[in-house]
Design a protein around this motif. Structure first.
Motif, PDB file in Angstrom:
ATOM      1  N   SER A 124      -6.688  89.391  -4.506  1.00  0.00           N
ATOM      2  CA  SER A 124      -6.661  90.575  -3.643  1.00  0.00           C
ATOM      3  C   SER A 124      -5.365  90.644  -2.837  1.00  0.00           C
ATOM      4  N   LYS A 125      -4.787  89.464  -2.535  1.00  0.00           N
ATOM      5  CA  LYS A 125      -3.526  89.419  -1.787  1.00  0.00           C
ATOM      6  C   LYS A 125      -2.312  89.429  -2.723  1.00  0.00           C
ATOM      7  N   ARG A 126      -2.550  89.745  -3.997  1.00  0.00           N
ATOM      8  CA  ARG A 126      -1.504  89.906  -5.011  1.00  0.00           C
ATOM      9  C   ARG A 126      -0.791  88.604  -5.358  1.00  0.00           C
ATOM     10  N   VAL A 127      -1.484  87.485  -5.183  1.00  0.00           N
ATOM     11  CA  VAL A 127      -0.984  86.209  -5.702  1.00  0.00           C
ATOM     12  C   VAL A 127      -1.213  86.190  -7.210  1.00  0.00           C
ATOM     13  N   SER A 128      -0.331  85.544  -7.975  1.00  0.00           N
ATOM     14  CA  SER A 128      -0.465  85.471  -9.427  1.00  0.00           C
ATOM     15  C   SER A 128      -1.808  84.853  -9.809  1.00  0.00           C
ATOM     16  N   TYR A 129      -2.574  85.534 -10.637  1.00  0.00           N
ATOM     17  CA  TYR A 129      -3.891  85.023 -11.031  1.00  0.00           C
ATOM     18  C   TYR A 129      -3.764  83.719 -11.808  1.00  0.00           C
ATOM     19  N   LYS A 130      -2.692  83.573 -12.593  1.00  0.00           N
ATOM     20  CA  LYS A 130      -2.497  82.333 -13.352  1.00  0.00           C
ATOM     21  C   LYS A 130      -2.300  81.155 -12.415  1.00  0.00           C
ATOM     22  N   ARG A 131      -1.495  81.364 -11.397  1.00  0.00           N
ATOM     23  CA  ARG A 131      -1.251  80.296 -10.431  1.00  0.00           C
ATOM     24  C   ARG A 131      -2.527  79.934  -9.688  1.00  0.00           C
ATOM     25  N   ALA A 132      -3.291  80.939  -9.246  1.00  0.00           N
ATOM     26  CA  ALA A 132      -4.535  80.688  -8.515  1.00  0.00           C
ATOM     27  C   ALA A 132      -5.529  79.929  -9.378  1.00  0.00           C
ATOM     28  N   MET A 133      -5.652  80.300 -10.655  1.00  0.00           N
ATOM     29  CA  MET A 133      -6.590  79.637 -11.548  1.00  0.00           C
ATOM     30  C   MET A 133      -6.185  78.193 -11.809  1.00  0.00           C
ATOM     31  N   LYS A 134      -4.912  77.958 -12.113  1.00  0.00           N
ATOM     32  CA  LYS A 134      -4.453  76.600 -12.423  1.00  0.00           C
ATOM     33  C   LYS A 134      -4.592  75.672 -11.220  1.00  0.00           C
ATOM     34  N   GLN A 135      -4.267  76.176 -10.035  1.00  0.00           N
ATOM     35  CA  GLN A 135      -4.403  75.338  -8.845  1.00  0.00           C
ATOM     36  C   GLN A 135      -5.862  74.986  -8.584  1.00  0.00           C
ATOM     37  N   ALA A 136      -6.775  75.943  -8.786  1.00  0.00           N
ATOM     38  CA  ALA A 136      -8.201  75.672  -8.584  1.00  0.00           C
ATOM     39  C   ALA A 136      -8.699  74.622  -9.572  1.00  0.00           C
ATOM     40  N   VAL A 137      -8.268  74.717 -10.822  1.00  0.00           N
ATOM     41  CA  VAL A 137      -8.664  73.737 -11.842  1.00  0.00           C
ATOM     42  C   VAL A 137      -8.146  72.349 -11.480  1.00  0.00           C
ATOM     43  N   GLN A 138      -6.897  72.260 -11.072  1.00  0.00           N
ATOM     44  CA  GLN A 138      -6.310  70.956 -10.729  1.00  0.00           C
ATOM     45  C   GLN A 138      -7.010  70.332  -9.529  1.00  0.00           C
ATOM     46  N   ARG A 139      -7.312  71.130  -8.512  1.00  0.00           N
ATOM     47  CA  ARG A 139      -7.992  70.594  -7.320  1.00  0.00           C
ATOM     48  C   ARG A 139      -9.394  70.104  -7.661  1.00  0.00           C
ATOM     49  N   ALA A 140     -10.114  70.845  -8.504  1.00  0.00           N
ATOM     50  CA  ALA A 140     -11.468  70.441  -8.875  1.00  0.00           C
ATOM     51  C   ALA A 140     -11.465  69.137  -9.667  1.00  0.00           C
ATOM     52  N   MET A 141     -10.553  69.012 -10.600  1.00  0.00           N
ATOM     53  CA  MET A 141     -10.495  67.788 -11.410  1.00  0.00           C
ATOM     54  C   MET A 141     -10.087  66.589 -10.557  1.00  0.00           C
ATOM     55  N   ARG A 142      -9.186  66.798  -9.613  1.00  0.00           N
ATOM     56  CA  ARG A 142      -8.791  65.697  -8.721  1.00  0.00           C
ATOM     57  C   ARG A 142      -9.948  65.290  -7.807  1.00  0.00           C
ATOM     58  N   ALA A 143     -10.822  66.252  -7.473  1.00  0.00           N
ATOM     59  CA  ALA A 143     -11.963  65.960  -6.595  1.00  0.00           C
ATOM     60  C   ALA A 143     -13.095  65.243  -7.317  1.00  0.00           C
ATOM     61  N   GLY A 144     -13.006  65.118  -8.640  1.00  0.00           N
ATOM     62  CA  GLY A 144     -14.016  64.371  -9.390  1.00  0.00           C
ATOM     63  C   GLY A 144     -14.882  65.181 -10.318  1.00  0.00           C
ATOM     64  N   ALA A 145     -14.530  66.433 -10.586  1.00  0.00           N
ATOM     65  CA  ALA A 145     -15.311  67.240 -11.518  1.00  0.00           C
ATOM     66  C   ALA A 145     -15.146  66.720 -12.943  1.00  0.00           C
ATOM     67  N   LYS A 146     -16.233  66.783 -13.728  1.00  0.00           N
ATOM     68  CA  LYS A 146     -16.175  66.387 -15.134  1.00  0.00           C
ATOM     69  C   LYS A 146     -15.549  67.490 -15.993  1.00  0.00           C
ATOM     70  N   GLY A 147     -15.630  68.708 -15.501  1.00  0.00           N
ATOM     71  CA  GLY A 147     -15.056  69.831 -16.232  1.00  0.00           C
ATOM     72  C   GLY A 147     -15.155  71.094 -15.405  1.00  0.00           C
ATOM     73  N   ILE A 148     -14.280  72.050 -15.665  1.00  0.00           N
ATOM     74  CA  ILE A 148     -14.301  73.323 -14.944  1.00  0.00           C
ATOM     75  C   ILE A 148     -13.797  74.419 -15.866  1.00  0.00           C
ATOM     76  N   LYS A 149     -14.419  75.578 -15.748  1.00  0.00           N
ATOM     77  CA  LYS A 149     -14.028  76.744 -16.534  1.00  0.00           C
ATOM     78  C   LYS A 149     -13.961  77.948 -15.609  1.00  0.00           C
ATOM     79  N   ILE A 150     -12.850  78.684 -15.678  1.00  0.00           N
ATOM     80  CA  ILE A 150     -12.654  79.871 -14.843  1.00  0.00           C
ATOM     81  C   ILE A 150     -12.309  81.043 -15.750  1.00  0.00           C
ATOM     82  N   ARG A 151     -13.001  82.166 -15.562  1.00  0.00           N
ATOM     83  CA  ARG A 151     -12.696  83.375 -16.328  1.00  0.00           C
ATOM     84  C   ARG A 151     -12.416  84.518 -15.351  1.00  0.00           C
ATOM     85  N   VAL A 152     -11.278  85.157 -15.526  1.00  0.00           N
ATOM     86  CA  VAL A 152     -10.895  86.321 -14.733  1.00  0.00           C
ATOM     87  C   VAL A 152     -10.809  87.515 -15.672  1.00  0.00           C
ATOM     88  N   SER A 153     -11.540  88.601 -15.356  1.00  0.00           N
ATOM     89  CA  SER A 153     -11.618  89.755 -16.248  1.00  0.00           C
ATOM     90  C   SER A 153     -11.307  91.039 -15.486  1.00  0.00           C
TER      91      SER A 153
END
Length: 226
Positions: A124-153
């Motif tokens: 909504s603040k016009r940040v690149s969706y690719k950057r937002a998705m990749k950062q969220a995936v990296q943070r989740a995996m570092r926090a101990g997630a076994k897997g994460i999937k994000i879909r933006v449509s």
């Protein structure tokens, strides 16, 4: 089947439980709509407090509302003013005595609702969706997630682009395995080009029955003794 239904609803009664914990022989519709209004009020009043979910339980005419948040200080407010105002509003709305509890979400990187809210806010603040998705995936995996999937449509490329879906995935997300602890959330991001949907699945590991777990521990102890 696991791909066609809500991952949380698919596991209710198994490894997950309901967020409305009460039974009604009559006035079910009234209480159901009351729960919807309570959740709507909490999310609207505390939109900047990182609300994950709201659990409602009933005992007679008493309501017990538990708010799970990543920012308990914002919910409580200075001297408890915010939480007292919210409790008073809920009591006036329902006409019942409300007990309001605040629980902290200690790992927001592993909460699908908070991750989806963060991505939607950045889009909504016009940040690149690719950057937002990749950062969220990296943070989740570092926090101990076994897997994460994000879909933006949606019109992710802007008003003049074609509608499409972008998927970012890391690890494994076994949607068809009922004992797999998968958190799921769906949020809408509102942009000048229209509404963009954000879906997040986070796999935290398997939830094993106690009997199976104790059996595995006994087997491990037996092998160790040999």
């Amino acid at each position: 089947m696991g791909r066609k239904v809500n991952p949380i609803g698919f596991r209710l009664g198994g490894i997950k439980t309901w967020e409305s914990r009460w039974f009604a022989e009559r006035n079910y519709t009234q209480q159901l709509h009351e729960d919807i209004k309570i959740r709507s009020t909490v999310f609207n009043r505390l939109s900047n407090a990182g609300i994950s979910h709201v659990v409602i339980s009933r005992s007679g005419d008493d309501l017990n509302v538990t708010v799970y948040t990543a920012k308990p200080g914002v919910v409580i407010g200075k001297g408890g003013a915010t939480v007292d105002a919210l409790r008073t509003e809920l009591e006036n709305m329902t006409g019942k005595k409300v007990t309001l509890n605040i629980e902290e979400v200690r790992q927001p990187e592993l909460d699908a609702q908070l991750v989806a809210d963060s991505i939607a806010e950045q889009i909504s603040k016009r940040v690149s969706y690719k950057r937002a998705m990749k950062q969220a995936v990296q943070r989740a995996m570092r926090a101990g997630a076994k897997g994460i999937k994000i879909r933006v449509s949606g019109l992710v490329g802007g008003p003049s682009s074609m509608s499409r879906s972008i998927v970012e995935i890391d690890g494994r997300v076994p949607l068809q395995t009922i004992r797999a602890d998968i958190d799921y959330a769906q949020v809408h991001a509102y942009t000048p080009g229209g509404r963009i949907g954000v879906k997040v699945w986070i796999y935290k590991g398997d939830v094993l029955p106690e009997a199976e777990t104790s059996g595995q521990a006994a087997t491990t102890e037996l092998v160790g003794s040999r």
